[in-house]
Design a protein around this motif. Sequence first.
Motif, PDB file in Angstrom:
ATOM      1  N   ALA A   1       5.751   4.825  -6.891  1.00  0.00           N
ATOM      2  CA  ALA A   1       4.841   5.072  -8.170  1.00  0.00           C
ATOM      3  C   ALA A   1       4.288   3.866  -8.939  1.00  0.00           C
ATOM      4  O   ALA A   1       3.404   4.008 -10.065  1.00  0.00           O
ATOM      5  N   HIS A   2       4.507   2.709  -8.270  1.00  0.00           N
ATOM      6  CA  HIS A   2       4.130   1.638  -8.832  1.00  0.00           C
ATOM      7  C   HIS A   2       2.369   1.384  -8.709  1.00  0.00           C
ATOM      8  O   HIS A   2       1.521   1.905  -7.750  1.00  0.00           O
ATOM      9  N   ARG A   3       1.743   0.406  -9.544  1.00  0.00           N
ATOM     10  CA  ARG A   3       0.290   0.256  -9.566  1.00  0.00           C
ATOM     11  C   ARG A   3       0.205  -1.249  -9.192  1.00  0.00           C
ATOM     12  O   ARG A   3       0.995  -2.046  -9.851  1.00  0.00           O
ATOM     13  N   PRO A   4      -0.558  -1.949  -8.349  1.00  0.00           N
ATOM     14  CA  PRO A   4      -1.502  -1.079  -7.686  1.00  0.00           C
ATOM     15  C   PRO A   4      -0.969  -0.465  -6.234  1.00  0.00           C
ATOM     16  O   PRO A   4       0.089  -0.736  -6.118  1.00  0.00           O
ATOM     17  N   ALA A   5      -1.669   0.407  -5.903  1.00  0.00           N
ATOM     18  CA  ALA A   5      -0.947   1.193  -4.751  1.00  0.00           C
ATOM     19  C   ALA A   5      -0.602   0.375  -3.488  1.00  0.00           C
ATOM     20  O   ALA A   5       0.256   0.590  -2.781  1.00  0.00           O
ATOM     21  N   THR A   6      -1.430  -0.873  -3.375  1.00  0.00           N
ATOM     22  CA  THR A   6      -1.003  -1.685  -2.215  1.00  0.00           C
ATOM     23  C   THR A   6       0.274  -2.672  -2.579  1.00  0.00           C
ATOM     24  O   THR A   6       0.518  -3.414  -1.637  1.00  0.00           O
ATOM     25  N   LEU A   7       0.951  -2.497  -3.943  1.00  0.00           N
ATOM     26  CA  LEU A   7       2.196  -3.186  -4.203  1.00  0.00           C
ATOM     27  C   LEU A   7       3.261  -3.014  -2.942  1.00  0.00           C
ATOM     28  O   LEU A   7       3.558  -1.792  -2.786  1.00  0.00           O
ATOM     29  N   SER A   8       3.891  -4.002  -2.698  1.00  0.00           N
ATOM     30  CA  SER A   8       5.009  -3.968  -1.929  1.00  0.00           C
ATOM     31  C   SER A   8       5.990  -5.270  -2.218  1.00  0.00           C
ATOM     32  O   SER A   8       5.842  -6.248  -2.057  1.00  0.00           O
ATOM     33  N   HIS A   9       7.170  -4.525  -3.047  1.00  0.00           N
ATOM     34  CA  HIS A   9       8.032  -5.498  -3.744  1.00  0.00           C
ATOM     35  C   HIS A   9       9.361  -5.322  -3.350  1.00  0.00           C
ATOM     36  O   HIS A   9       9.916  -4.135  -3.382  1.00  0.00           O
ATOM     37  N   ARG A  10      10.066  -6.354  -2.927  1.00  0.00           N
ATOM     38  CA  ARG A  10      11.384  -6.239  -2.432  1.00  0.00           C
ATOM     39  C   ARG A  10      12.294  -7.029  -3.147  1.00  0.00           C
ATOM     40  O   ARG A  10      11.849  -8.251  -3.216  1.00  0.00           O
ATOM     41  N   ASP A  11      13.531  -6.784  -3.499  1.00  0.00           N
ATOM     42  CA  ASP A  11      14.550  -7.682  -4.051  1.00  0.00           C
ATOM     43  C   ASP A  11      15.690  -7.354  -3.531  1.00  0.00           C
ATOM     44  O   ASP A  11      16.125  -6.275  -3.624  1.00  0.00           O
ATOM     45  N   VAL A  12      16.517  -8.476  -3.144  1.00  0.00           N
ATOM     46  CA  VAL A  12      18.079  -8.133  -2.921  1.00  0.00           C
ATOM     47  C   VAL A  12      19.030  -9.205  -3.438  1.00  0.00           C
ATOM     48  O   VAL A  12      18.497 -10.619  -3.646  1.00  0.00           O
ATOM     49  N   VAL A  13      20.156  -8.883  -3.973  1.00  0.00           N
ATOM     50  CA  VAL A  13      21.060  -9.695  -4.685  1.00  0.00           C
ATOM     51  C   VAL A  13      22.345  -8.853  -4.087  1.00  0.00           C
ATOM     52  O   VAL A  13      22.603  -7.818  -4.141  1.00  0.00           O
ATOM     53  N   VAL A  14      23.234 -10.092  -3.560  1.00  0.00           N
ATOM     54  CA  VAL A  14      24.373  -9.702  -3.101  1.00  0.00           C
ATOM     55  C   VAL A  14      25.317 -10.519  -3.772  1.00  0.00           C
ATOM     56  O   VAL A  14      25.214 -11.937  -3.519  1.00  0.00           O
ATOM     57  N   GLN A  15      26.378 -10.146  -4.551  1.00  0.00           N
ATOM     58  CA  GLN A  15      27.386 -10.852  -5.097  1.00  0.00           C
ATOM     59  C   GLN A  15      28.591 -10.607  -4.690  1.00  0.00           C
ATOM     60  O   GLN A  15      28.910  -9.431  -4.609  1.00  0.00           O
ATOM     61  N   GLY A  16      29.365 -11.538  -4.147  1.00  0.00           N
ATOM     62  CA  GLY A  16      30.768 -11.409  -3.523  1.00  0.00           C
ATOM     63  C   GLY A  16      31.758 -12.268  -4.177  1.00  0.00           C
ATOM     64  O   GLY A  16      31.481 -12.841  -4.971  1.00  0.00           O
ATOM     65  N   THR A  17      32.964 -12.142  -3.727  1.00  0.00           N
ATOM     66  CA  THR A  17      34.001 -12.901  -4.326  1.00  0.00           C
ATOM     67  C   THR A  17      33.809 -14.328  -3.787  1.00  0.00           C
ATOM     68  O   THR A  17      34.494 -15.451  -4.577  1.00  0.00           O
ATOM     69  N   GLY A  18      33.064 -14.768  -2.826  1.00  0.00           N
ATOM     70  CA  GLY A  18      32.920 -16.240  -2.473  1.00  0.00           C
ATOM     71  C   GLY A  18      31.562 -17.040  -2.552  1.00  0.00           C
ATOM     72  O   GLY A  18      31.199 -18.076  -2.207  1.00  0.00           O
TER      73      GLY A  18
END
Length: 333
Positions: free
Chosen positions: A237-254
């Motif tokens: 549903a984001h604009r512009p229609a060509t948007l491609s956004h990726r975000d990764v977060v991994v929190q661990g014990t170490g």
Amino acid sequence: MSRSPLGVLVIGAGAIADLHVAAVAADPRCVLAGFADVSADRARSAAHRNGGVPWTADVAEALTRPDVDACIVCTPNDTHEDLALRVAAAGKHLLLEKPLATTAEGAEAIVAAFARRDLVLAVAHSHRFYDYARTVHDEIAAGAVGRPTLVRLALLGGWIWPDWRTWVIDPVRSGGHALHNGVHLLDLVTWWIDSRPVSVYARGQRRTATELDVHDYLEMVVEYADGAVAICEMSRAHRPATLSHRDVVVQGTGGLLTMAWDGDSPLLWDEKGTHLLDPGVADGFAAQLGAWLDAVTAGDTRTPVSGEEAALAVALGVAAERSMVSGLPVEVS
């Protein structure tokens, strides 16, 4: 197998089939045996674009052909169960577009049918085969962050559907957006965390238009048996229609691993300092096909995305859809 290269029939000649066909053309272990589609015009056109291979509007007839060893099914979600069971009955191996089915019961029936025939079933959770997903998985598996306690994955994009008649925005045909596109995220975070999911709490919005019958924006929170939590955000549903956004977060014990939206290189913070990881570049559809062919040619029914894992992803997607209706967390059965 009785022959090499493997004859692969593509069932469903829509847009996603083109990506699978390109992978088939690039792998010498298989050959495109033709197309089957309920639309004769679509099947004929796809066959013409690919060197005049055989085509038919009769799937049953295509499955009897002796030069067909395996199938790739690229049809609407609500047809997956019926077609998969027919492929299994015909004794063919299968690479099936996600989701495995639109119900948990249907998914289990497919898995059982292929197990009974000792056939290779793989499900096209293609994100698992892209380097960003593999890098995150491999770093977690190697202990880089210790035990994962919190994972956040966001895949945000614009409108990709052709028009308001498309089946993917019909919840009866697609199973809903959590099952159609959201299943990518639910599968990935579960693969990364490697623990049993116990509940899903989801909410959805219709940001493009209130007339939509599916939610084009999703937030899904998954809790796992070992106490880990995954937060998934999915948008068309984001604009512009060509948007491609990726975000990764991994929190661990170490340690902490992040992947910023504007690059493919993850950052790892641990007791030794900060490290920039190089995931490389790979064609996810080619890697996915290659893994399936590895299993078929080796006579090994184990695949990188097993039927059982794909069935679990279906259960997660169904639970997310139910949670959006009830407004409450839903247990994953």
